[in-house]
Design an enzyme around this catalytic site. Structure first.
Site, PDB file in Angstrom:
ATOM      1  N   ARG A   1     -50.214 -88.559 -19.085  1.00 42.58           N
ATOM      2  CA  ARG A   1     -51.055 -89.066 -20.175  1.00 42.58           C
ATOM      3  C   ARG A   1     -51.992 -87.952 -20.627  1.00 42.58           C
ATOM      4  O   ARG A   1     -52.233 -87.012 -19.887  1.00 42.58           O
ATOM      5  CB  ARG A   1     -51.943 -90.231 -19.687  1.00 42.58           C
ATOM      6  CG  ARG A   1     -51.205 -91.516 -19.397  1.00 42.58           C
ATOM      7  CD  ARG A   1     -51.217 -92.434 -20.635  1.00 42.58           C
ATOM      8  NE  ARG A   1     -50.752 -93.773 -20.304  1.00 42.58           N
ATOM      9  CZ  ARG A   1     -49.491 -94.107 -20.101  1.00 42.58           C
ATOM     10  NH1 ARG A   1     -48.551 -93.197 -20.188  1.00 42.58           N
ATOM     11  NH2 ARG A   1     -49.167 -95.356 -19.809  1.00 42.58           N
TER      12      ARG A   1
ATOM     13  N   ASP B   1     -73.194 -83.918  -0.580  1.00 41.59           N
ATOM     14  CA  ASP B   1     -73.689 -83.793   0.795  1.00 41.59           C
ATOM     15  C   ASP B   1     -72.583 -83.327   1.745  1.00 41.59           C
ATOM     16  O   ASP B   1     -72.847 -82.558   2.672  1.00 41.59           O
ATOM     17  CB  ASP B   1     -74.269 -85.132   1.278  1.00 41.59           C
ATOM     18  CG  ASP B   1     -75.613 -85.448   0.630  1.00 41.59           C
ATOM     19  OD1 ASP B   1     -76.222 -84.533   0.031  1.00 41.59           O
ATOM     20  OD2 ASP B   1     -76.060 -86.615   0.703  1.00 41.59           O
TER      21      ASP B   1
ATOM     22  N   HIS C   1     -69.435 -85.763 -11.642  1.00 40.24           N
ATOM     23  CA  HIS C   1     -70.632 -86.096 -12.410  1.00 40.24           C
ATOM     24  C   HIS C   1     -71.522 -87.123 -11.703  1.00 40.24           C
ATOM     25  O   HIS C   1     -72.622 -87.400 -12.179  1.00 40.24           O
ATOM     26  CB  HIS C   1     -70.204 -86.628 -13.791  1.00 40.24           C
ATOM     27  CG  HIS C   1     -69.059 -85.860 -14.375  1.00 40.24           C
ATOM     28  ND1 HIS C   1     -69.172 -84.534 -14.730  1.00 40.24           N
ATOM     29  CD2 HIS C   1     -67.751 -86.194 -14.620  1.00 40.24           C
ATOM     30  CE1 HIS C   1     -67.998 -84.093 -15.181  1.00 40.24           C
ATOM     31  NE2 HIS C   1     -67.112 -85.080 -15.123  1.00 40.24           N
TER      32      HIS C   1
ATOM     33  N   PRO D   1     -59.936 -88.503  -8.127  1.00 35.98           N
ATOM     34  CA  PRO D   1     -59.364 -89.679  -8.790  1.00 35.98           C
ATOM     35  C   PRO D   1     -58.677 -89.387 -10.117  1.00 35.98           C
ATOM     36  O   PRO D   1     -59.163 -88.605 -10.926  1.00 35.98           O
ATOM     37  CB  PRO D   1     -60.576 -90.596  -9.003  1.00 35.98           C
ATOM     38  CG  PRO D   1     -61.775 -89.786  -8.721  1.00 35.98           C
ATOM     39  CD  PRO D   1     -61.345 -88.669  -7.827  1.00 35.98           C
ATOM     40  N   ASN D   2     -57.555 -90.048 -10.269  1.00 35.21           N
ATOM     41  CA  ASN D   2     -56.729 -90.060 -11.489  1.00 35.21           C
ATOM     42  C   ASN D   2     -55.949 -88.769 -11.727  1.00 35.21           C
ATOM     43  O   ASN D   2     -55.137 -88.714 -12.650  1.00 35.21           O
ATOM     44  CB  ASN D   2     -57.577 -90.401 -12.732  1.00 35.21           C
ATOM     45  CG  ASN D   2     -58.182 -91.783 -12.609  1.00 35.21           C
ATOM     46  OD1 ASN D   2     -57.470 -92.744 -12.345  1.00 35.21           O
ATOM     47  ND2 ASN D   2     -59.491 -91.895 -12.745  1.00 35.21           N
TER      48      ASN D   2
ATOM     49  N   ALA E   1     -63.814 -87.354 -11.872  1.00 32.24           N
ATOM     50  CA  ALA E   1     -65.082 -87.877 -12.399  1.00 32.24           C
ATOM     51  C   ALA E   1     -66.191 -87.938 -11.341  1.00 32.24           C
ATOM     52  O   ALA E   1     -67.363 -88.069 -11.697  1.00 32.24           O
ATOM     53  CB  ALA E   1     -64.847 -89.254 -13.015  1.00 32.24           C
TER      54      ALA E   1
ATOM     55  N   ARG F   1     -66.929 -81.588 -23.882  1.00 32.06           N
ATOM     56  CA  ARG F   1     -66.491 -82.991 -23.956  1.00 32.06           C
ATOM     57  C   ARG F   1     -67.702 -83.928 -24.020  1.00 32.06           C
ATOM     58  O   ARG F   1     -68.777 -83.519 -24.439  1.00 32.06           O
ATOM     59  CB  ARG F   1     -65.557 -83.297 -22.770  1.00 32.06           C
ATOM     60  CG  ARG F   1     -64.316 -82.389 -22.774  1.00 32.06           C
ATOM     61  CD  ARG F   1     -63.358 -82.739 -21.675  1.00 32.06           C
ATOM     62  NE  ARG F   1     -62.850 -84.100 -21.796  1.00 32.06           N
ATOM     63  CZ  ARG F   1     -62.202 -84.746 -20.823  1.00 32.06           C
ATOM     64  NH1 ARG F   1     -61.980 -84.130 -19.672  1.00 32.06           N
ATOM     65  NH2 ARG F   1     -61.780 -85.978 -21.001  1.00 32.06           N
TER      66      ARG F   1
ATOM     67  N   HIS G   1     -62.055 -77.386 -12.880  1.00 30.01           N
ATOM     68  CA  HIS G   1     -61.764 -78.416 -13.888  1.00 30.01           C
ATOM     69  C   HIS G   1     -60.731 -77.875 -14.854  1.00 30.01           C
ATOM     70  O   HIS G   1     -60.867 -76.741 -15.333  1.00 30.01           O
ATOM     71  CB  HIS G   1     -63.016 -78.823 -14.656  1.00 30.01           C
ATOM     72  CG  HIS G   1     -64.053 -79.377 -13.749  1.00 30.01           C
ATOM     73  ND1 HIS G   1     -63.925 -80.625 -13.188  1.00 30.01           N
ATOM     74  CD2 HIS G   1     -65.183 -78.834 -13.244  1.00 30.01           C
ATOM     75  CE1 HIS G   1     -64.953 -80.819 -12.392  1.00 30.01           C
ATOM     76  NE2 HIS G   1     -65.728 -79.754 -12.395  1.00 30.01           N
TER      77      HIS G   1
ATOM     78  N   ARG H   1     -70.082 -85.607 -19.121  1.00 26.62           N
ATOM     79  CA  ARG H   1     -69.269 -84.650 -18.341  1.00 26.62           C
ATOM     80  C   ARG H   1     -69.937 -83.276 -18.240  1.00 26.62           C
ATOM     81  O   ARG H   1     -69.460 -82.398 -17.527  1.00 26.62           O
ATOM     82  CB  ARG H   1     -67.882 -84.478 -18.973  1.00 26.62           C
ATOM     83  CG  ARG H   1     -67.043 -85.726 -18.929  1.00 26.62           C
ATOM     84  CD  ARG H   1     -65.617 -85.431 -19.367  1.00 26.62           C
ATOM     85  NE  ARG H   1     -64.971 -86.624 -19.847  1.00 26.62           N
ATOM     86  CZ  ARG H   1     -64.322 -87.512 -19.074  1.00 26.62           C
ATOM     87  NH1 ARG H   1     -64.228 -87.309 -17.792  1.00 26.62           N
ATOM     88  NH2 ARG H   1     -63.776 -88.588 -19.606  1.00 26.62           N
TER      89      ARG H   1
ATOM     90  N   TYR I   1     -55.259 -82.394 -20.780  1.00 25.56           N
ATOM     91  CA  TYR I   1     -54.934 -81.895 -19.439  1.00 25.56           C
ATOM     92  C   TYR I   1     -53.608 -81.132 -19.344  1.00 25.56           C
ATOM     93  O   TYR I   1     -53.261 -80.653 -18.270  1.00 25.56           O
ATOM     94  CB  TYR I   1     -54.927 -83.069 -18.447  1.00 25.56           C
ATOM     95  CG  TYR I   1     -56.264 -83.777 -18.350  1.00 25.56           C
ATOM     96  CD1 TYR I   1     -57.380 -83.129 -17.829  1.00 25.56           C
ATOM     97  CD2 TYR I   1     -56.421 -85.088 -18.808  1.00 25.56           C
ATOM     98  CE1 TYR I   1     -58.615 -83.758 -17.759  1.00 25.56           C
ATOM     99  CE2 TYR I   1     -57.644 -85.742 -18.744  1.00 25.56           C
ATOM    100  CZ  TYR I   1     -58.737 -85.069 -18.217  1.00 25.56           C
ATOM    101  OH  TYR I   1     -59.960 -85.694 -18.153  1.00 25.56           O
TER     102      TYR I   1
ATOM    103  N   ASN J   1     -60.978 -80.087  -7.240  1.00 27.65           N
ATOM    104  CA  ASN J   1     -61.180 -80.750  -8.534  1.00 27.65           C
ATOM    105  C   ASN J   1     -61.576 -82.189  -8.209  1.00 27.65           C
ATOM    106  O   ASN J   1     -60.723 -83.024  -7.888  1.00 27.65           O
ATOM    107  CB  ASN J   1     -59.915 -80.717  -9.397  1.00 27.65           C
ATOM    108  CG  ASN J   1     -60.185 -81.311 -10.782  1.00 27.65           C
ATOM    109  OD1 ASN J   1     -61.183 -82.017 -10.987  1.00 27.65           O
ATOM    110  ND2 ASN J   1     -59.304 -81.046 -11.729  1.00 27.65           N
TER     111      ASN J   1
ATOM    112  N   GLU K   1     -65.191 -75.156  -7.317  1.00 24.00           N
ATOM    113  CA  GLU K   1     -64.976 -76.351  -8.157  1.00 24.00           C
ATOM    114  C   GLU K   1     -64.091 -75.954  -9.340  1.00 24.00           C
ATOM    115  O   GLU K   1     -64.363 -74.957 -10.007  1.00 24.00           O
ATOM    116  CB  GLU K   1     -66.360 -76.831  -8.639  1.00 24.00           C
ATOM    117  CG  GLU K   1     -66.322 -78.076  -9.485  1.00 24.00           C
ATOM    118  CD  GLU K   1     -67.740 -78.459  -9.969  1.00 24.00           C
ATOM    119  OE1 GLU K   1     -68.742 -78.185  -9.275  1.00 24.00           O
ATOM    120  OE2 GLU K   1     -67.809 -79.040 -11.065  1.00 24.00           O
TER     121      GLU K   1
ATOM    122  N   SER L   1     -60.040 -79.190 -17.858  1.00 24.68           N
ATOM    123  CA  SER L   1     -60.613 -79.212 -19.210  1.00 24.68           C
ATOM    124  C   SER L   1     -61.973 -78.528 -19.209  1.00 24.68           C
ATOM    125  O   SER L   1     -62.560 -78.289 -18.142  1.00 24.68           O
ATOM    126  CB  SER L   1     -60.757 -80.671 -19.676  1.00 24.68           C
ATOM    127  OG  SER L   1     -61.694 -81.358 -18.854  1.00 24.68           O
TER     128      SER L   1
END
Ligand code: CA2
Length: 147
Positions: A17, A87, A80, A9-10, A77, A107, A100, A111, A22, A74, A98, A102
């Protein structure tokens, strides 16, 4: 060799932004450079993004059916919070790395924990979008070790 890169997401907002966190690259830039990097090494890299937990889970299941060799994930959110994605990773036999952009450990406290890290092969974080390339490089390195 087939590698799937999933963004949660995002992450479709990348480059639009919060460049101080990022960076300036868009998700399209990341996709383009990963695909190109893969082509040079005879690897097909498929990149997908979703804002929906269930869709990410469906794609993880599908990766197993399609005999994908590795997943670069990635989870945004969901990193977390999502026991459902955890699963799903456990339910497939494909290695997942995995990523990320950032440094999640420098942070906000919420996170600092990844509920997914324990079921992934490893975690790359804080190295910007180059982290995706490093994950791909890891899969290539492992393939070399096999031959
Ligand atoms: O650092 C990462 O890659 C994250 O997975 C990004 C997630 C965040 O929730 C994780 O804690 C760490 C957020 C992605 C949101 O992406 C944006 C991009 C541009 C502008 C706003 C959000």
């Amino acid at each position: 060799m087939k590698i799937l890169c999933l963004n949660g997401p995002n992450l479709n907002r990348l480059g639009k932004r919060e460049p101080s966190i990022y960076g300036l690259e868009t998700l399209e830039d990341v996709t383009r450079s990963l695909t190109k990097y893969g082509e040079a090494s005879n690897v097909v890299v498929e990149c997908k993004q979703s804002n929906h937990e269930g869709e990410l889970i469906d794609w993880l299941h599908l990766a197993e059916e399609e005999q994908v060799d590795g997943v670069i994930l990635n989870p945004g959110a969901y990193t977390h919070t999502s026991y459902a994605i955890r699963d799903a990773i456990s339910s497939i036999s494909i290695p997942v790395i995995e990523v990320h952009i950032s440094n999640i450990h420098s942070r906000e406290t919420f996170r600092h924990q990844s509920v997914l890290a324990a079921v992934c092969q490893g975690q790359i974080c804080g190295l910007g979008t180059f982290g995706y390339t490093l994950a791909l490089e890891t899969f290539l390195h492992r393939r070399k070790g096999e031959s």
